[in-house]
Structure formats: C-alpha cells, structure tokens
Write a protein that holds these residues in place. Sequence first.
Motif, PDB file in Angstrom:
ATOM      1  N   PHE A 167      48.414  39.325  40.451  1.00 50.40           N
ATOM      2  CA  PHE A 167      47.134  40.910  40.845  1.00 50.40           C
ATOM      3  C   PHE A 167      48.130  41.779  39.921  1.00 50.40           C
ATOM      4  CE2 PHE A 167      47.679  44.773  43.393  1.00 50.40           C
ATOM      5  CZ  PHE A 167      46.542  44.853  43.081  1.00 50.40           C
ATOM      6  N   ARG A 168      47.162  42.724  39.310  1.00 48.56           N
ATOM      7  CA  ARG A 168      46.533  43.695  38.401  1.00 48.56           C
ATOM      8  C   ARG A 168      46.618  45.043  39.222  1.00 48.56           C
ATOM      9  NH1 ARG A 168      43.332  43.274  33.202  1.00 48.56           N
ATOM     10  NH2 ARG A 168      45.230  42.157  32.559  1.00 48.56           N
ATOM     11  N   PRO A 169      47.597  45.526  39.335  1.00 45.50           N
ATOM     12  CA  PRO A 169      47.360  46.591  40.697  1.00 45.50           C
ATOM     13  C   PRO A 169      46.110  47.874  39.870  1.00 45.50           C
ATOM     14  CG  PRO A 169      49.408  46.085  40.077  1.00 45.50           C
ATOM     15  CD  PRO A 169      48.813  45.478  39.364  1.00 45.50           C
ATOM     16  N   ARG A 170      46.671  48.048  38.367  1.00 47.42           N
ATOM     17  CA  ARG A 170      45.681  48.639  37.786  1.00 47.42           C
ATOM     18  C   ARG A 170      44.425  49.228  37.717  1.00 47.42           C
ATOM     19  NH1 ARG A 170      46.136  53.877  36.262  1.00 47.42           N
ATOM     20  NH2 ARG A 170      45.399  53.687  33.874  1.00 47.42           N
ATOM     21  N   THR A 171      43.669  47.471  37.952  1.00 37.56           N
ATOM     22  CA  THR A 171      42.308  47.425  38.252  1.00 37.56           C
ATOM     23  C   THR A 171      42.106  46.499  39.812  1.00 37.56           C
ATOM     24  OG1 THR A 171      42.902  44.999  36.754  1.00 37.56           O
ATOM     25  CG2 THR A 171      41.460  46.687  35.660  1.00 37.56           C
ATOM     26  N   GLU A 194      39.401  31.008  42.089  1.00 37.01           N
ATOM     27  CA  GLU A 194      40.118  31.306  40.575  1.00 37.01           C
ATOM     28  C   GLU A 194      40.039  32.274  40.393  1.00 37.01           C
ATOM     29  OE1 GLU A 194      40.526  28.832  38.572  1.00 37.01           O
ATOM     30  OE2 GLU A 194      40.506  27.671  39.629  1.00 37.01           O
ATOM     31  N   ARG A 195      38.904  33.143  40.185  1.00 38.16           N
ATOM     32  CA  ARG A 195      39.466  34.789  40.046  1.00 38.16           C
ATOM     33  C   ARG A 195      38.646  36.005  40.987  1.00 38.16           C
ATOM     34  NH1 ARG A 195      37.700  32.098  35.903  1.00 38.16           N
ATOM     35  NH2 ARG A 195      35.748  31.968  36.357  1.00 38.16           N
ATOM     36  N   GLY A 196      38.983  37.197  41.178  1.00 41.25           N
ATOM     37  CA  GLY A 196      38.350  37.796  41.956  1.00 41.25           C
ATOM     38  C   GLY A 196      38.421  39.380  41.607  1.00 41.25           C
ATOM     39  N   PHE A 197      37.650  40.609  41.979  1.00 38.78           N
ATOM     40  CA  PHE A 197      38.038  41.567  41.918  1.00 38.78           C
ATOM     41  C   PHE A 197      37.078  41.749  42.372  1.00 38.78           C
ATOM     42  CE2 PHE A 197      34.409  39.539  39.673  1.00 38.78           C
ATOM     43  CZ  PHE A 197      33.199  40.538  39.767  1.00 38.78           C
ATOM     44  N   TRP A 198      37.586  43.926  42.510  1.00 36.70           N
ATOM     45  CA  TRP A 198      36.465  44.986  43.512  1.00 36.70           C
ATOM     46  C   TRP A 198      35.951  45.705  43.219  1.00 36.70           C
ATOM     47  CZ3 TRP A 198      37.427  46.174  48.561  1.00 36.70           C
ATOM     48  CH2 TRP A 198      36.969  46.722  49.523  1.00 36.70           C
ATOM     49  N   ARG A 199      34.418  45.690  43.469  1.00 35.00           N
ATOM     50  CA  ARG A 199      33.077  46.313  42.917  1.00 35.00           C
ATOM     51  C   ARG A 199      32.063  46.812  44.355  1.00 35.00           C
ATOM     52  NH1 ARG A 199      36.064  45.834  39.251  1.00 35.00           N
ATOM     53  NH2 ARG A 199      35.500  44.953  37.322  1.00 35.00           N
ATOM     54  N   ASN A 200      32.096  48.175  43.777  1.00 39.39           N
ATOM     55  CA  ASN A 200      31.718  48.874  44.654  1.00 39.39           C
ATOM     56  C   ASN A 200      31.785  48.397  46.615  1.00 39.39           C
ATOM     57  OD1 ASN A 200      29.390  49.370  42.717  1.00 39.39           O
ATOM     58  ND2 ASN A 200      28.820  47.813  42.739  1.00 39.39           N
ATOM     59  N   VAL A 204      34.223  40.498  45.375  1.00 37.52           N
ATOM     60  CA  VAL A 204      33.894  39.272  44.639  1.00 37.52           C
ATOM     61  C   VAL A 204      34.398  38.790  44.381  1.00 37.52           C
ATOM     62  CG1 VAL A 204      31.954  39.115  42.746  1.00 37.52           C
ATOM     63  CG2 VAL A 204      32.308  41.622  43.967  1.00 37.52           C
ATOM     64  N   PHE A 205      34.676  36.990  44.767  1.00 38.20           N
ATOM     65  CA  PHE A 205      35.169  36.117  44.012  1.00 38.20           C
ATOM     66  C   PHE A 205      34.585  34.871  43.166  1.00 38.20           C
ATOM     67  CE2 PHE A 205      36.776  37.557  48.633  1.00 38.20           C
ATOM     68  CZ  PHE A 205      38.530  37.840  47.755  1.00 38.20           C
ATOM     69  N   GLU A 206      34.971  35.006  42.433  1.00 40.72           N
ATOM     70  CA  GLU A 206      34.604  33.589  41.705  1.00 40.72           C
ATOM     71  C   GLU A 206      34.888  31.950  41.447  1.00 40.72           C
ATOM     72  OE1 GLU A 206      34.056  35.082  37.941  1.00 40.72           O
ATOM     73  OE2 GLU A 206      32.496  37.616  37.896  1.00 40.72           O
ATOM     74  N   GLU A 207      33.636  31.259  41.058  1.00 38.44           N
ATOM     75  CA  GLU A 207      34.774  29.885  41.222  1.00 38.44           C
ATOM     76  C   GLU A 207      35.376  29.536  42.727  1.00 38.44           C
ATOM     77  OE1 GLU A 207      33.672  28.109  38.804  1.00 38.44           O
ATOM     78  OE2 GLU A 207      32.996  29.872  37.692  1.00 38.44           O
ATOM     79  N   GLU A 236      41.291  44.587  53.788  1.00 33.60           N
ATOM     80  CA  GLU A 236      42.034  45.030  52.446  1.00 33.60           C
ATOM     81  C   GLU A 236      41.344  44.790  51.185  1.00 33.60           C
ATOM     82  OE1 GLU A 236      43.072  41.723  55.441  1.00 33.60           O
ATOM     83  OE2 GLU A 236      41.888  42.096  54.068  1.00 33.60           O
ATOM     84  N   THR A 237      41.995  46.084  50.590  1.00 32.44           N
ATOM     85  CA  THR A 237      41.264  46.870  49.412  1.00 32.44           C
ATOM     86  C   THR A 237      42.922  46.477  48.171  1.00 32.44           C
ATOM     87  OG1 THR A 237      42.096  49.454  49.704  1.00 32.44           O
ATOM     88  CG2 THR A 237      39.784  48.633  50.811  1.00 32.44           C
TER      89      THR A 237
END
Length: 373
Positions: A167-171, A194-200, A204-207, A236-237
């Motif tokens: 987990f990358r706290p900054r992003t 495989e990956r996830g990120f927070w947008r809007n 958002v999760f990929e694969e 959870e955010t």
Amino acid sequence: MRRLDRYLLKELLTALGYCLAGILVFWLSFELLGEMDELRRREVGPGAVVQYLGHRLPLYLLLQIPVALLLSLLYVVSHHARHNELVAMRSAGLSWWRIAVPYFGVGTALSLGLMALNEYVVPDAAARADAVLERGAGREAEGAGEWRENLNFRDPETGRIWLVRAFRPRTGDLVGVDIQWPGEGGAGERMIAERGFWRNGRWVFEEVSRFTFPAGMESDPVQTWTNRWETSGFPETPSHLRSEVKISRLLGSLRKSRQVQLSLREIGEYRELHPRLAPEMDALLRTWYHDRLASPWTCVVVVLIAIPAAVGSGRRNPFVGVAASIFVAFAYFVMKEFSLATGSGGYVPAWVAAWLPNVVFGGVGALGIWRAR
C-alpha cells in the motif's frame, strides 16, 4: 487596542521572533549535522535538502514555539520590571491580569496555531520528508511515498477483511488486493485484484477475480473475471488505510506511540471502524485523542508560569527567575509524560491524563500572578 497594549505586544513579538529564530538556527545546525551522512548516501541535492527540512520543521515547532515563548516572556517581563514600568502600570490602577492581556492573546493565538498544525500538517510531515529522501535515492517517482507491505485488517461492523500485499499511503495505490466480506442470506463474497487505486470517491480495481460463495457448503463458488471493477460500496477509504498503517505502530509501547503523529480525524475514523477495541488499545487511543486537544494549550500554561517568575526576577537576580521558570517548565514536561503513560495504561481516565498537567501548572501560575505584588 490601547497604546499600552500595542507597546507590550510589540516588545513581546520582537523578543519572540529573535528567540524563535535563534532556536531554529540551532535546530537547523544539529539537523544537518545529524542527517548529513544519510543525505550524502542518498545523493540528495540542495533543493531536496530544503524540502526535507521544510517537511521536518513542523514536527519540531510543536516544542520550539512554547520554549521560545517562555524565553521571550522571561526577558520582556523582567525587563519591564527592572525599569519600573510594571510599577508605573500598577500605580495607574491596572491589575496584573489586565497587564497580561496582550501576553494571553499571543499565547492563545499560538495555541490555536499549534492545534491547526497538529491536525493538518504534522500527521503527514514525516511521510513527506521520507518521500523526499526516497526520490533522492531514485527509488520513488515524483510525488509518491514509500510502499507499506502486508497491510491486514478487519472492519468489525461490515465484517470485511482486507489483505493487501503493498500500500502506498501518499497516493492510496494498492498492489495484491484480497478482500472478503459477507453477502446476503449467509452468502460470502471475495475479490482478488492485481492492483487498486482511489479515484473520484470510489475504489477502482484492475485484473479482478470475484468469487460468490452461496449459503451452505454444498455448492461451489461462482467465479467471474473482469479487467476493471469500480465500486463505491466500500466505506473504507485511503484515509482509513493510512490510519491502519499508523495505528499498527502504536501497538507495543508508549515509546512507539509517541513516534506516531495522528490527527483527531484519523483517530475518530479508526474508532468508527473499530467500535469494539481491546481495553489496552482503547485507553491508548483515548489518551492520544485528548493529548492532541490538550498539548497546544501549553502556550497558555507557559504565559501563566512565566509572568510571576519574571516579575519576581526583575526585583532580584534575573537568573534566579529564569532558572526557576525553566525548572518548572521541565517539571511540567516530566509530569506530562508520566501522566500520559498512566492514561495509556488505563490507570486513570484519558481526559484526566491529558489535561492534568495543564490544570496543575496553569493553576500554580495563576496563583503566582494573583499573589504578585
């Protein structure tokens, strides 16, 4: 504002500026000497060094500002006393409390400033400073922070379990995500991505591979796959995950807990996600929460301590008052650490542990002002 108030305020702010500048020069020198080898090893340039020190500065201002206020008050008030200016003010019918109004105004303003610093700047200051070092070493992209590995936690309210490899706290980016949660009617859900990120405002999760486990053990899970899945159904955010990373460092000892900087919002969010905490953790968080509220008001306590000491030193050897006030300030910080330790251990209520030093030493200072002649 009266002319007298402007005069007293000008004298105090001038001395405060000099004291704070001197303390910062000493801090800058020791910080550079202590970190020089690390900065050279990581090949950090001059611009990055300035950024690193700028991110580290708020962590030290929390202690430097009360100390600078104490020294400046001792100098200014004792100077007024030695030149009989305080006698003239008292002869004009002004009480000590009225004379001290500008000083309490400065102390209150600084306390409010430290409270804002505590809440909005300090919690992420260490992470931002570390990110500068990582960029200097070439291991991180611009604007990114370090990765935290093996983040695992469970939300007791929803029953959702998060297993995150990195987990990358900054992003808020995730790598290797495994989330499990109960479905409707006794069913179960599981998502592996495989990956996830927070947008809007959503994840958002990929694969993504999703598994639905029907109620009962006789049926096989239903598996679906998609290359991208967006959801706003998870409460959870990234802020919650960052809080988990910080809170996990609190588990162990008071020494570790004092190295972690949490905002009131982060503590509140964590308590919302974990309403049924273990007694030890609950006491630690409650003490930490009240300490975040009480600590900034050290500046007002400093005003109460410094005024009677400085008034007395103006009539005697000035070093006596300075030494006495510094000793009292040292005793204040010792009592503060001891009180927080007892509160974190659950021996006294958290609000008592956090506010007791302010009440005791503030009361002693107020008594000294009342008895001053």
